[in-house]
Design an enzyme around this catalytic site. Structure first.
Site, PDB file in Angstrom:
ATOM      1  CD  GLU A   1      10.470   5.417   2.062  1.00 22.25           C
ATOM      2  OE1 GLU A   1      10.390   4.382   1.384  1.00 22.25           O
ATOM      3  OE2 GLU A   1       9.464   5.976   2.566  1.00 22.25           O
TER       4      GLU A   1
ATOM      5  CB  CYS B   1       8.018   3.807   4.314  1.00 24.14           C
ATOM      6  SG  CYS B   1       6.676   5.023   4.082  1.00 24.14           S
TER       7      CYS B   1
ATOM      8  CE  LYS C   1       8.621   0.705   1.499  1.00 27.41           C
ATOM      9  NZ  LYS C   1       8.373   2.096   1.042  1.00 27.41           N
TER      10      LYS C   1
END
Length: 294
Positions: free
Chosen positions: A43, A153, A116
């Site tokens: 990331e 994540c 995300k």
């Protein structure tokens, strides 16, 4: 394609953006030389993890997609005939930014991107200050080597995201990650956190009958606010099979390329034996749409 060679690249980052990208490119080339056809980067691999504090100057790190990084990664992907999953700080418009994973196909073109969806806001992880929540949904990205369910994540803690990707046809789940310890936590607590992180992702593999690839960064990154402890990123990039079995795993400290061979046909056999999708009771899951039960 029944067998796929993948590489998970974990490394340290510095404040030098050019050096970080060059390091990623060098490791990509090495992974391709070792036979990898899918390469996953960690990331926000271009920079330090800047979300440790809220600072408007860090918006200068953002870039458009397509943009300089995707042009560079597209060139090397085409040259080596590989698929790359990269994680970038996307500037969508002035004042609108995303934490975005982009997939580059073997022809160098952008196959798709994922913004995300779950954005944390915790001490040392002030991502809500920087990132607008994703608006592309949980949509797998089709490539020349397979259909990739790319998440990022904090998404890895939510079973709903993994399930929706799998239901939409993802052949694997991929999680570029930046997670680590508060150095002030004792060793026992640190290990509980790391094991929880591994366990939740292994559970996504099991519940959906597909492989999981998770790539984390390593090294200590100081908090610019000198009164804070910073983050010790714990590495441990790993890949599992469709029963959650660990196929390959990096250590907690080294910059490394972790190679793994994925058997994509194995998911078909596992789902026949463990038919979770067949036995789902979607008629009884309506309360999942509620914030909380009273």
């Amino acid at each position: 394609m029944s067998k796929l060679n993948a590489a998970l690249i974990q490394h340290r980052c510095s404040s030098d953006l050019t050096s970080n990208l060059e390091k990623s490119l060098t490791l990509i080339q090495q992974a391709a030389q070792q036979g990898a056809k899918l390469i996953v980067l960690q990331e926000l691999h271009r920079s330090l993890y800047f979300c440790q504090q809220e600072n408007t100057d860090y918006f200068d790190l953002a870039e458009t997609i397509p943009g300089p990084s995707t042009d560079t990664l597209g060139s090397i992907a085409q040259q080596l005939g590989i698929v790359i999953v990269a994680s970038l700080f996307e500037k969508r418009a002035t004042g609108v930014y995303h934490n975005t994973a982009v997939v580059i196909d073997t022809d160098g073109a952008i196959a798709g991107k994922y913004r995300k969806m779950h954005i944390p806001d915790d001490p040392g992880f002030y991502e809500k200050f920087y990132f607008t929540p994703g608006d592309l949904g949980f949509t797998p990205i089709k490539t020349s080597i397979g259909t990739l369910g790319v998440l990022v994540c904090w998404d890895q803690w939510f079973p709903e995201a993994a399930r929706l990707m799998a239901m939409a046809g993802a052949q694997m789940l991929i999680y570029p990650t930046a997670i680590g310890w508060d150095p002030r936590d004792d060793k026992a607590e640190q290990e509980r956190q790391r094991q929880a992180w591994i366990t939740i992702q292994r559970s996504h593999a099991i519940a959906n009958g597909i492989p999981v690839l998770s790539v984390n960064r390593v090294g200590h990154e100081a908090n610019p606010n000198s009164t804070e402890a910073g983050i010790d990123f714990w590495g441990t990039s790993f890949a599992t099979g469709p029963q959650g079995e660990i196929l390959a795993q990096a250590n907690q400290s080294d910059e490394t390329i972790t190679l793994v061979e994925l058997d994509l046909l194995r998911s078909e056999n596992i789902r026949r034996i463990w038919p979770y999708f067949r036995d789902r009771r979607i008629d009884a899951y309506h309360d999942l749409n509620k914030i909380l039960r009273d």
